[in-house]
Write an enzyme that holds these catalytic residues in place. Structure first.
Site, PDB file in Angstrom:
ATOM      1  N   TRP A  30       4.390   2.956  -4.656  1.00 21.63           N
ATOM      2  CA  TRP A  30       3.473   3.974  -4.117  1.00 21.63           C
ATOM      3  C   TRP A  30       2.295   3.245  -3.471  1.00 21.63           C
ATOM      4  CZ3 TRP A  30      -0.938   6.342  -7.220  1.00 21.63           C
ATOM      5  CH2 TRP A  30      -1.456   7.476  -6.593  1.00 21.63           C
TER       6      TRP A  30
ATOM      7  N   ASP B  82       3.970   4.494 -15.063  1.00 22.01           N
ATOM      8  CA  ASP B  82       3.466   5.575 -14.224  1.00 22.01           C
ATOM      9  C   ASP B  82       4.516   6.686 -14.278  1.00 22.01           C
ATOM     10  OD1 ASP B  82       2.511   7.289 -12.336  1.00 22.01           O
ATOM     11  OD2 ASP B  82       2.247   5.788 -10.759  1.00 22.01           O
TER      12      ASP B  82
ATOM     13  N   LYS C 173       2.913  17.664 -10.447  1.00 28.92           N
ATOM     14  CA  LYS C 173       4.199  18.088  -9.890  1.00 28.92           C
ATOM     15  C   LYS C 173       4.910  19.065 -10.823  1.00 28.92           C
ATOM     16  CE  LYS C 173       3.191  14.464  -7.367  1.00 28.92           C
ATOM     17  NZ  LYS C 173       2.933  14.255  -5.978  1.00 28.92           N
TER      18      LYS C 173
HETATM   19  C1  LMR Z   1       2.798  11.112  -3.120  1.00 27.93           C
HETATM   20  O1  LMR Z   1       3.175   9.952  -3.322  1.00 27.93           O
HETATM   21  O2  LMR Z   1       3.034  11.733  -2.081  1.00 27.93           O
HETATM   22  C2  LMR Z   1       2.050  11.823  -4.215  1.00 27.93           C
HETATM   23  O3  LMR Z   1       2.001  11.023  -5.355  1.00 27.93           O
HETATM   24  C3  LMR Z   1       0.730  12.301  -3.795  1.00 27.93           C
HETATM   25  C4  LMR Z   1      -0.267  11.212  -3.617  1.00 27.93           C
HETATM   26  O4  LMR Z   1      -1.337  11.315  -4.222  1.00 27.93           O
HETATM   27  O5  LMR Z   1      -0.002  10.265  -2.870  1.00 27.93           O
END
Ligand code: LMR
Length: 399
Positions: free
Chosen positions: A130, A211, A246
């Site tokens: 992420w 996470d 979510k």
């Molecule tokens: C995402 O990866 O789209 C979600 O976890 C929202 C975010 O905060 O990035």
């Protein structure tokens, strides 16, 4: 002071939502941020949540502060959702939870706790991960590094590469693992792979930060905690950053939690005392409403049954969209193999679309996808599927 500043780049995910909102193309589609859409293209308030809110609003007597670690009923319910109410970690007090403002807030509290209390350790992130993970740990002053995770050729976990890298991580470092529904790839470790990873973590005395933002979106609420259970059953010390954005659809309430698992109850409580210091210096104590909703739903048999059904509905719908996407691309004459998308888990898939293709989709069709090619399958609907797949077919054919 400010007139010398140069603008910062937009966030790779939330910046897309800002651009999407300004886009006047009526056909626009946002497959950037991980936000669930129902068949009508809406992000609904869950029925269980509305019912809980009605109860909370009529019973609420005060807006007094919550404790630093948040709503005690919420913290307990979170522990039980993560590990099961009967797990020894829960019954012996070896795991404790502090409410946090969303999964991101929980990660930041974890990062600040590590930097301020455990000292400067490198944080190892999956490659890819992420895009906000490095930001959060860097903001706390921690260095990050990466371990291989994804095999692009096979659209699967590069497990051999991951294990080789883990074996070289210096003792005492921190490793971030995605509990389920890996973001961005949509490919997860099997239970046997979690066992192997857990063994290396113990051997090299690493601190896992799990996470866990998508519990319930892969196979089911308890099934998705299987990796966490592997670590828990070994008595592994760890931190877990979990989120209700979510699975409760509580995106804008910012409700998540940081859970500590210690070697014994005393270690867990001492660790929590440090986490409370971090929270106090950061935002003092958490907001109440979202946690009150989660606590109400999780501790009431009727509301909980409704909620579990709603999580299943969201999970099933995303899986239906995965299959429909693959089928519709095929119908549009796309020959490139996208069948792997049907088998991936959670909100996201790594589509394999190149940055140029992502750019063309945005500029020519108002279809918003993260630059890495990550698509949020949760943003697909029966209504946007034809347009989306025709556009992808055009772009892939160089039209
Ligand atoms: C995402 O990866 O789209 C979600 O976890 C929202 C975010 O905060 O990035």
């Amino acid at each position: 002071m400010f007139d010398t500043l140069v603008a910062a780049p937009p966030d790779p995910i939330l910046g897309l939502t800002e651009a999407f909102k300004k886009d006047t193309n009526p056909k626009k589609v946002n497959l950037g941020v991980g936000v669930y859409k129902d068949a009508g293209g809406q992000t609904p308030v869950l029925k269980s949540v509305k019912r809980a809110e009605e109860r909370i609003l009529s019973a609420e007597q005060t807006k007094n502060y919550l404790p630093i670690e948040g709503n005690a009923e919420f913290d307990r319910a979170t522990l039980e959702l993560l590990f099961g109410a009967q797990h020894a970690l829960v019954t012996t007090g070896r795991a404790v939870t502090a409410q946090a403002p969303g999964g991101t807030g929980a990660l930041r509290v974890a990062a600040d706790f590590i930097a301020s209390t455990l000292g400067k350790r490198t944080v190892w992130l999956s490659d890819p991960t992420w895009p906000n993970h490095p930001n959060v740990f860097h903001a706390a002053g921690l260095a990050t590094n990466t371990y291989p995770y994804f095999d692009k050729q096979r659209n699967a976990v590069n497990f051999a590469g991951m294990m080789d890298a883990l074996a070289t991580i210096p003792e005492g470092d921190v490793i971030v693992l995605h509990g389920c529904c890996h973001n961005p790839t949509g490919v997860d470790l099997s239970v046997a792979q979690w066992e192997a990873v857990a063994a290396v973590i113990a051997e090299r005395k690493l601190l896992p930060v799990v996470d866990f933002a998508y519990q319930g979106f892969a196979d089911g609420l308890s099934e998705d905690a299987a990796g966490l259970a592997v670590l828990a059953d070994r008595g592994q010390e760890m931190l877990v950053a979990s989120s209700y954005s979510k699975n409760f659809g509580l995106y804008n309430e910012r409700v998540g939690a940081l859970t500590v698992v210690g070697q014994d109850q005393s270690a867990a409580e001492i660790t929590l005392s440090h986490i409370k210091r971090v929270i106090r210096a950061n935002y003092s104590n958490p907001p109440s409403h979202g946690a009150a909703i989660v606590a109400t739903v999780l501790t009431d048999a009727e509301l909980r049954t409704i909620w579990e059904g709603e999580v299943q509905e969201m999970r099933d719908r995303i899986n239906t969209m995965r299959h429909l996407f693959v089928e519709t691309l095929h119908e549009k004459g796309v020959t490139q193999d996208f069948s792997f998308i049907a088998n991936q888990r959670g909100m996201f898939s790594f589509s394999g679309l190149t940055p140029d293709q992502v750019k063309a989709l945005r500029e020519r069709y108002a279809i918003y996808i993260v630059g890495s090619g990550r698509i949020s399958v949760a943003g697909m609907t029966e209504g946007n599927m034809e347009y989306l797949c025709s556009a992808i077919a055009d772009v892939l054919n160089g039209a």
